[in-house]
Enzyme design. Sequence first.
Site, PDB file in Angstrom:
ATOM      1  N   LYS A  75       0.854  -1.183   0.000  1.00 21.41           N
ATOM      2  CA  LYS A  75       0.000   0.000   0.000  1.00 21.41           C
ATOM      3  C   LYS A  75       0.892   1.236   0.000  1.00 21.41           C
ATOM      4  CE  LYS A  75      -3.880   1.991   2.644  1.00 21.41           C
ATOM      5  NZ  LYS A  75      -4.765   1.798   3.816  1.00 21.41           N
ATOM      6  N   SER A 150      -9.641   1.540   3.105  1.00 21.80           N
ATOM      7  CA  SER A 150      -8.858   2.371   2.205  1.00 21.80           C
ATOM      8  C   SER A 150      -7.800   1.605   1.425  1.00 21.80           C
ATOM      9  CB  SER A 150      -8.171   3.477   3.018  1.00 21.80           C
ATOM     10  OG  SER A 150      -7.258   2.913   3.961  1.00 21.80           O
ATOM     11  N   SER A 174      -9.802  -0.964   7.214  1.00 23.88           N
ATOM     12  CA  SER A 174      -9.255  -0.752   5.876  1.00 23.88           C
ATOM     13  C   SER A 174      -8.534  -1.944   5.266  1.00 23.88           C
ATOM     14  CB  SER A 174      -8.311   0.457   5.877  1.00 23.88           C
ATOM     15  OG  SER A 174      -9.039   1.643   6.055  1.00 23.88           O
TER      16      SER A 174
END
EC number: 6.3.5.7
Length: 483
Positions: A75, A150, A174
């Site tokens: 990420k 997210s 997330s």
Amino acid sequence: MEHYSLAQLSKALHNREFSSVELTQHCINKIQSNKDLNAFISLDEDQALKEAQSADLVLKSGEGKPLTGIPMALKDLFCTKRLNTTCASKMLANFQAPYDATIVTKFKQNGAIIIGKTNMDEFAMGSSNENSYFGSVKNPWDRERVSGGSSGGSAAAVAGNLVPFAIGSDTGGSIRQPAAFCGISGIKPTYGLVSRYGMVAFASSLDQAGPFAKSAEDLAMILHCMAGFDSKDSTSVDRVIPDYSAEIKNPVDKIRIGLPSCFFQPQVEKGIQDAIHDAVKLFENLGAEIIEIDLKLQPLWVPCYYVIACAEASSNLSRYDGIRFGHRSKSASTLIELITNSRSEGFGNEVKRRILTGTHVLSSGFFDAYYLHAQKVRRLIRDELITTLNSVDVILGPTTPTTAFKLGEKIDDPIQNYLADVFTVAANLAGLPAVSIPTGFENKLPIGLQLMSKHFSENRLLAIAHHYQQHTNWHLANPNKQR
């Protein structure tokens, strides 16, 4: 090779059935041919292939580790010296960190190959991955739907078979929510188990890094590499790390499963409720004891979480001022204008909304009424969950109240987006480990099952998830075949 488990990939690489270069090139080809998913912000092809060549030499010598030669994705909020760390924001679009995050160093030491960095909601603020400066991520099961947020890019990359595994962060769900939307497995570890050093902060008391993979067995293999004390992180816990891969194979006997009635409310889609009840029946048939539990404070989870998370975000993001690093406005003639314009231009709408909310609840007139009160409620929520987990091994329920919704469907309604985290935020507030695993489909869209357990009980949690996956095939479903 894209349908191999991590253990199978590792064995095949060590047995020289195919090379790390071949596997890495395969992943690069998959990423290039699935650009419409928009799962990646940056790709490091040349370096990945160089590292794959080096990994092949190590494997040939017989000194490879379990993850040696296996490509992975990060990420884009974990600092890396080679690639920009953008946090999917205009504010950091060109930021290159001077150091690697601790988990990046750990993966490199274990021979994994970082192939690129994945898309996300800006500064990890969102539940749909529609808040990225680099555009929305599409769901591999239906490209007209969200991947979740997210960490949507990491989830889509694994679900779409672009990489064998990926790393995300979880502040209020997330990792688990995108895992549920994309039909894969994902775990939020206990707060303090995995180092946060080099992970750009959203809400420091809630953030935790964790892996995405196809199965609980794969998660165990990755988590063993990630976990451990780090002197550079003051919240890191110094304790012995179990061999998760070995322990998930231990017999799972006399499981006590807590089933909260509040998880089966009218706003939870009927197909999801049915899938969860089917999972409960399977556990019961396998010998588990199902215990009805009452979580009286559940209605306070989301409001408590958003007060605290926004307050911490307001503080953490105050460092982006256009002076030291990040976006600098060109339309400013005074220092105040420079700071104001840089922040106005650099941050997206959702980030601004949360900064404003956080600044409001921290202001002198509202600090006691909102922030201090939320911290007291957080303690009560934590105590209730810990007390409950003294009588059950895990708390079971749906990961999300809905399946993946359509792109743009909730973008103008932040409250509906926030409510996507209704079942996940409690684990962050209490610092507990929680895993999401696939448990069926509704209208051809994946459904996630969440299991939450005591602090530092990842070995037991993953063993129970693995036990379930040994008796189901939901984690083996492939969106490419579905389409």
